[in-house]
Design a protein around this motif. Structure first.
Motif, PDB file in Angstrom:
ATOM      1  N   MET A   1       0.827  -1.206   0.000  1.00 43.76           N
ATOM      2  CA  MET A   1       0.000   0.000   0.000  1.00 43.76           C
ATOM      3  C   MET A   1       0.866   1.262   0.000  1.00 43.76           C
ATOM      4  SD  MET A   1      -3.261   0.755   2.337  1.00 43.76           S
ATOM      5  CE  MET A   1      -4.399   2.022   1.875  1.00 43.76           C
TER       6      MET A   1
ATOM      7  N   PHE B   1       0.392   5.465   0.600  1.00 46.79           N
ATOM      8  CA  PHE B   1      -0.608   6.328   1.221  1.00 46.79           C
ATOM      9  C   PHE B   1      -0.687   7.697   0.558  1.00 46.79           C
ATOM     10  CE2 PHE B   1       0.489   3.107   4.175  1.00 46.79           C
ATOM     11  CZ  PHE B   1      -0.676   2.831   4.853  1.00 46.79           C
TER      12      PHE B   1
ATOM     13  N   ASN C   1       4.810   8.868   3.653  1.00 42.80           N
ATOM     14  CA  ASN C   1       5.123   8.589   5.058  1.00 42.80           C
ATOM     15  C   ASN C   1       6.362   7.726   5.196  1.00 42.80           C
ATOM     16  OD1 ASN C   1       3.972   6.334   3.996  1.00 42.80           O
ATOM     17  ND2 ASN C   1       2.697   5.842   5.749  1.00 42.80           N
ATOM     18  N   PRO C   2       7.524   8.235   4.716  1.00 49.53           N
ATOM     19  CA  PRO C   2       8.746   7.455   4.917  1.00 49.53           C
ATOM     20  C   PRO C   2       9.061   7.364   6.415  1.00 49.53           C
ATOM     21  CG  PRO C   2       9.282   9.650   4.157  1.00 49.53           C
ATOM     22  CD  PRO C   2       7.799   9.527   4.086  1.00 49.53           C
ATOM     23  N   PHE C   3       9.759   6.312   6.796  1.00 50.12           N
ATOM     24  CA  PHE C   3      10.168   6.195   8.191  1.00 50.12           C
ATOM     25  C   PHE C   3      11.339   7.135   8.451  1.00 50.12           C
ATOM     26  CE2 PHE C   3       8.860   1.659   7.150  1.00 50.12           C
ATOM     27  CZ  PHE C   3       7.562   1.886   7.556  1.00 50.12           C
ATOM     28  N   PRO C   4      11.475   7.610   9.683  1.00 52.16           N
ATOM     29  CA  PRO C   4      12.599   8.513   9.990  1.00 52.16           C
ATOM     30  C   PRO C   4      13.918   7.747  10.056  1.00 52.16           C
ATOM     31  CG  PRO C   4      11.274   8.144  11.946  1.00 52.16           C
ATOM     32  CD  PRO C   4      10.584   7.439  10.828  1.00 52.16           C
ATOM     33  N   LYS C   5      14.276   7.113   8.967  1.00 50.35           N
ATOM     34  CA  LYS C   5      15.500   6.323   8.908  1.00 50.35           C
ATOM     35  C   LYS C   5      16.217   6.680   7.607  1.00 50.35           C
ATOM     36  CE  LYS C   5      13.261   2.274  10.945  1.00 50.35           C
ATOM     37  NZ  LYS C   5      14.099   2.003  12.097  1.00 50.35           N
TER      38      LYS C   5
ATOM     39  N   TYR D   1      13.373  -2.178   5.210  1.00 53.10           N
ATOM     40  CA  TYR D   1      12.559  -2.366   6.423  1.00 53.10           C
ATOM     41  C   TYR D   1      11.668  -3.609   6.330  1.00 53.10           C
ATOM     42  CZ  TYR D   1       9.252  -1.389  10.169  1.00 53.10           C
ATOM     43  OH  TYR D   1       8.477  -1.488  11.298  1.00 53.10           O
ATOM     44  N   GLY D   2      10.912  -3.702   5.255  1.00 55.55           N
ATOM     45  CA  GLY D   2       9.978  -4.827   5.115  1.00 55.55           C
ATOM     46  C   GLY D   2      10.685  -6.175   5.087  1.00 55.55           C
TER      47      GLY D   2
ATOM     48  N   ASN E   1      19.008  10.671   5.693  1.00 51.03           N
ATOM     49  CA  ASN E   1      17.664  10.458   6.231  1.00 51.03           C
ATOM     50  C   ASN E   1      16.614  10.683   5.149  1.00 51.03           C
ATOM     51  OD1 ASN E   1      15.150  10.885   7.716  1.00 51.03           O
ATOM     52  ND2 ASN E   1      16.485  10.848   9.499  1.00 51.03           N
TER      53      ASN E   1
ATOM     54  N   LEU F   1      13.685  11.647   5.410  1.00 48.44           N
ATOM     55  CA  LEU F   1      12.836  12.828   5.591  1.00 48.44           C
ATOM     56  C   LEU F   1      13.447  14.066   4.947  1.00 48.44           C
ATOM     57  CD1 LEU F   1      11.666  12.212   9.237  1.00 48.44           C
ATOM     58  CD2 LEU F   1      10.400  11.858   7.147  1.00 48.44           C
ATOM     59  N   GLY F   2      14.705  13.961   4.522  1.00 49.75           N
ATOM     60  CA  GLY F   2      15.337  15.102   3.854  1.00 49.75           C
ATOM     61  C   GLY F   2      15.016  15.166   2.369  1.00 49.75           C
TER      62      GLY F   2
ATOM     63  N   ARG G   1       9.704   1.253  -1.369  1.00 53.17           N
ATOM     64  CA  ARG G   1       9.642   0.491  -0.117  1.00 53.17           C
ATOM     65  C   ARG G   1       8.593  -0.615  -0.238  1.00 53.17           C
ATOM     66  NH1 ARG G   1       7.779   4.118   4.760  1.00 53.17           N
ATOM     67  NH2 ARG G   1       5.706   3.666   3.971  1.00 53.17           N
ATOM     68  N   CYS G   2       7.495  -0.254  -0.903  1.00 49.85           N
ATOM     69  CA  CYS G   2       6.420  -1.210  -1.083  1.00 49.85           C
ATOM     70  C   CYS G   2       6.846  -2.306  -2.058  1.00 49.85           C
ATOM     71  CB  CYS G   2       5.206  -0.440  -1.580  1.00 49.85           C
ATOM     72  SG  CYS G   2       3.879  -1.401  -2.152  1.00 49.85           S
TER      73      CYS G   2
ATOM     74  N   MET H   1       3.060   6.961  10.125  1.00 46.44           N
ATOM     75  CA  MET H   1       4.246   6.093  10.144  1.00 46.44           C
ATOM     76  C   MET H   1       3.876   4.688  10.592  1.00 46.44           C
ATOM     77  SD  MET H   1       7.372   8.341  11.535  1.00 46.44           S
ATOM     78  CE  MET H   1       7.861   9.817  10.665  1.00 46.44           C
TER      79      MET H   1
ATOM     80  N   ALA I   1       1.299  -1.560   6.931  1.00 48.68           N
ATOM     81  CA  ALA I   1       1.029  -1.911   5.542  1.00 48.68           C
ATOM     82  C   ALA I   1       2.186  -2.668   4.907  1.00 48.68           C
ATOM     83  CB  ALA I   1       0.737  -0.649   4.725  1.00 48.68           C
ATOM     84  N   MET I   2       3.379  -2.563   5.530  1.00 46.96           N
ATOM     85  CA  MET I   2       4.513  -3.346   5.029  1.00 46.96           C
ATOM     86  C   MET I   2       4.454  -4.775   5.541  1.00 46.96           C
ATOM     87  SD  MET I   2       6.374  -1.257   3.298  1.00 46.96           S
ATOM     88  CE  MET I   2       7.788  -2.297   3.103  1.00 46.96           C
TER      89      MET I   2
ATOM     90  N   LEU J   1      16.217  13.489  13.035  1.00 51.20           N
ATOM     91  CA  LEU J   1      15.022  12.797  12.538  1.00 51.20           C
ATOM     92  C   LEU J   1      14.380  13.555  11.390  1.00 51.20           C
ATOM     93  CD1 LEU J   1      13.292  11.451  15.729  1.00 51.20           C
ATOM     94  CD2 LEU J   1      14.480  10.204  13.956  1.00 51.20           C
ATOM     95  N   GLN J   2      14.527  14.888  11.424  1.00 56.95           N
ATOM     96  CA  GLN J   2      13.915  15.660  10.349  1.00 56.95           C
ATOM     97  C   GLN J   2      14.812  15.739   9.131  1.00 56.95           C
ATOM     98  OE1 GLN J   2      13.073  19.077  12.600  1.00 56.95           O
ATOM     99  NE2 GLN J   2      11.402  18.042  13.646  1.00 56.95           N
ATOM    100  N   GLY J   3      15.922  15.040   9.193  1.00 56.12           N
ATOM    101  CA  GLY J   3      16.760  14.905   8.017  1.00 56.12           C
ATOM    102  C   GLY J   3      17.659  16.080   7.716  1.00 56.12           C
TER     103      GLY J   3
END
Lengths: 321, 373
Positions: free
Chosen positions: A146, A148, A152-156, A164-165, A213, A215-216, A229-230, B252, B258-259, B369-371
């Motif tokens: 899925m 969205f 909504n990426p993970f903060p990684k 991740y999956g 990251n 989120l950047g 990712r999916c 998140m 969903a993964m 975390l905010q990159g």
């Protein structure tokens, strides 16, 4: 949904006038009780079974039968039945609050996460009932991925987002123990990351900063990362909930190209607000209208050029919604 | 510099173009307040009448120039707060100064036991050593046992509060149903409302009594004190980390579900790392609370000041920095009081340092975390 009544700013006078005209046309045809949950500017009519009876040659990937969803007392989805063909793009369109996202979330049981939601009906993936009590949710969501509405990426790091999956499913081991016993899957991970990012058309933009990251990244890149990712868990079906609605036109067109490419190997079901988008990228289109009903489902060309339902035509030509 | 500050303050209170009346009212109000503050220091007898004058002037000003006076009052409240903190700090350092000059580094004397100087992480190469360590009559004061007792109690408290607090927060934020959460959260917050002497009394009476009766004749003072202080720090850790966990966006968690990740995997790999800044801040704040805790510790540990032998003996007892002040300030001589002020300065510096560190950690992790590394 009830809260949609009078929500839009179209004036209600037209509502009354169209009501009478369509009633006289269609009112007496069947004995089905008339739906009263229409939005402003929307006419009333009875839905006919043959409008949603879409036939195709290939076997159905997903087949949904009499699906009903309630949020508390709110009947969000009413008796939806449709079959989704393999390796194609199916677009779900309709005004907001019509239940198309709810429907999408039923296909991989994401509605289980909403406590107030009650679901009744059957959804089969390759003939296997997904609402069976013994269904393995992990396995199901591996097969039905899925994406969205807002990215909504993970903060990684970008790399960790992709792996991740597979890591959670135990396909990639990078822990201390794995390293100690020489079973480190870093190489396999690198391959997977590259393959997924290439498939999502993101590799060229991020291959030199996989450890940054996620989120950047920009919004469009984040959304393609979510698609990558999916893809990393190698799903068969990809559900997309308005994946481009939060993006600018350039990012949107990239996502659209991507969806068309993905349909060669995957079954894509995409919810969208944007009718041009649905017309451009989808093979078949399902129209949901107010009240959580599936009104018409057919080839995209047929829906946009010659719809059976008056309401669908009104919606597509922008008379309401 | 000063004139630009004055101009800015004047601008903020009076606006761009003050009327004659507003200028006079605010000026009179400020003048009377400054006069009353000066009177407190110079002529305490006049302080009350002058303060009354300030109240009257301000009350009249409230009727004629309400906006200006209101702005002035907010400024006065802020200045009074900052001034109080500054004065306390200055007074603390001033009072500790005589002890610094009189004893200097001897305040950190490491005790000598039969087997030579007490082992103290190689610090005995730098710091002085001495036969006696805390003997007010002979004018010998070493704060080392107090500092060490504080370290032990805080460590035990941290070992209890951190895991319990974080796991509890995880349960409240991620596992519990809505109704359960609504029942538990206030319960945890009530824990913070119990007066500290009650904790101390329970620790002394119930826990210590139980341990003396059932396990060890001597009791286990550090362990019990650490336990009790750890429980006192729990509400801070739980509620701050719970806030951090709840502020992780649901999108998140949905993404992770969903993964095909299980809810425990999402919790472990998404929620906790994303909330790590808040969780670390929670633990540091909890530790700060543990260090500063006085009454419970004083009730459990008693007034003895002694080094623990061996160093890690958590069944021993000795005053901590805080409880030493609580036990001694009433009966202390002038020179002992000065030393207690040094203990106060140490506490002040440590606790202030920890709150600065917690803010720094929080900001750093948030930025990561905010990159934007």
């Amino acid at each position: 949904m009830n809260n949609q009544i009078g929500d839009t700013d179209t004036d209600t006078d037209t509502n009354v006038s169209t009501d009478t005209s369509t009633d006289s046309q269609l009112g007496a045809t069947t004995g089905v009780e008339t739906s009263t949950t229409t939005t402003a500017g929307e006419s009333e009519e009875q839905i006919r079974d043959e409008w949603t009876d879409y036939r195709f040659d290939s076997p159905a990937k997903l087949s949904v039968e009499d699906l009903n969803v309630w949020y508390g007392d709110d009947h969000a989805l009413k008796d939806v039945s449709m079959e989704i063909p393999e390796e194609s793009v199916t677009a779900l369109i309709g005004p907001s609050g019509c239940g198309k996202s709810t429907y999408l979330r039923c296909l991989n049981r994401m509605n289980d996460r909403i406590k107030a939601a009650r679901i009744d009906g059957s959804v089969e993936l390759d003939g296997m009932e997904i609402y069976d009590p013994n269904t393995n949710l992990v396995e199901l969501r591996k097969r039905i991925g899925m994406v969205f509405q807002s990215p909504n990426p993970f903060p990684k790091s970008i790399r960790d987002n992709i792996s991740y999956g597979p890591r959670k499913h135990g396909e990639i081991n990078k822990g201390l123990l794995a390293r100690l016993f020489g079973r480190d899957d870093s190489e396999k991970e690198a391959e997977l990351v590259e393959r997924s990012l290439r498939q999502a058309a993101l590799w060229d933009e991020v291959n030199d900063r996989l450890d940054d990251n996620a989120l950047g990244l920009s919004g469009g890149q984040q959304q393609r990362l979510c698609i990558a990712r999916c893809l990393a868990v190698d799903p068969e079906v990809i559900l997309m909930d308005e994946p481009a609605s939060a993006l600018d036109p350039i990012a949107t067109s990239k996502i659209e190209d991507l969806v068309t490419d993905l349909a060669e190997d995957y079954t894509v079901v995409i919810v969208t607000h944007n009718m041009q988008q649905a017309a451009r990228i989808s093979d078949q289109t399902a129209v949901f209208l107010t009240g959580g009903e599936l009104v018409e489902y057919d080839d995209t060309d047929k829906i946009f050029e010659n719809p059976e339902s008056q309401r669908v035509e009104d919606y597509i030509t922008g008379k309401f919604g | 510099m000063l004139s630009s500050v004055t101009a800015e303050v004047q601008d903020a209170i009076l606006g761009e173009d003050p009327s004659e009346g507003a200028l006079r009212t605010v000026g009179l109000s400020v003048l009377s307040l400054v006069a009353s503050l000066l009177c407190i220091f110079l002529a305490p007898g006049f302080a009350l009448p002058v303060l009354a004058a300030f109240v009257v002037v301000t009350a009249f000003g409230w009727r004629t120039h309400q906006a200006e006076i209101a702005r002035l009052l907010t400024l006065v409240a802020t200045i009074l707060t900052v001034l109080t903190v500054t004065l306390i700090t200055v007074y603390l350092f001033f009072s500790a100064f005589p002890a610094f000059t009189a004893h200097g580094i001897d305040l950190l004397t490491i005790p000598i036991l039969e087997s030579g100087p007490q082992w103290f992480f190689w610090l005995d190469f730098v710091l002085p050593t001495g036969e006696t360590i805390w003997n007010p009559r002979a004018g010998v004061y070493s704060l080392i046992p107090l500092i060490w007792a504080t370290v032990i109690v805080t460590t035990i408290a941290g070992l209890i509060a951190a895991p319990l607090g974080v796991l509890g927060a995880l349960f409240i934020a991620e596992v519990a149903s809505d109704r359960l959460r609504e029942a538990i959260k206030p319960g945890v917050e009530i824990l913070a409302g119990i007066p500290s002497i009650v904790y101390g009394f329970i620790g002394f009476k119930v826990l210590n009594g139980f341990i003396q009766k059932s396990f060890l004749d001597d009791g286990a003072s550090f362990l019990i004190a650490g336990l009790v202080v750890g429980i006192m720090a729990l509400p801070t850790v739980v509620s701050v980390s719970e806030d951090a966990l709840s502020s992780v966006p649901d999108a998140m968690r949905d993404g992770s579900a969903a993964m095909g990740a299980t809810s425990w995997q999402s919790m472990k790999s998404i929620s906790v790392p994303a909330a790590s800044s808040g969780i670390s801040a929670a633990i540091i704040l909890g530790l700060g609370r543990a260090i500063g805790e006085t009454m419970a510790v004083a009730a459990i540990l008693g007034a003895v000041v002694q080094p623990t032998v061996p160093l890690f003996d958590m069944f021993d007892a000795s005053s901590t920095l805080t409880s030493a002040i609580a036990h001694n300030y009433g009966s202390a001589t002038e020179s002992t009081l000065d030393v207690l002020f040094v203990a106060g300065v140490m506490l002040f510096v440590i606790v202030a340092g920890m709150s600065v560190i917690s803010q720094y950690v929080e900001r750093r992790i948030n930025r990561k975390l905010q990159g934007q590394q």
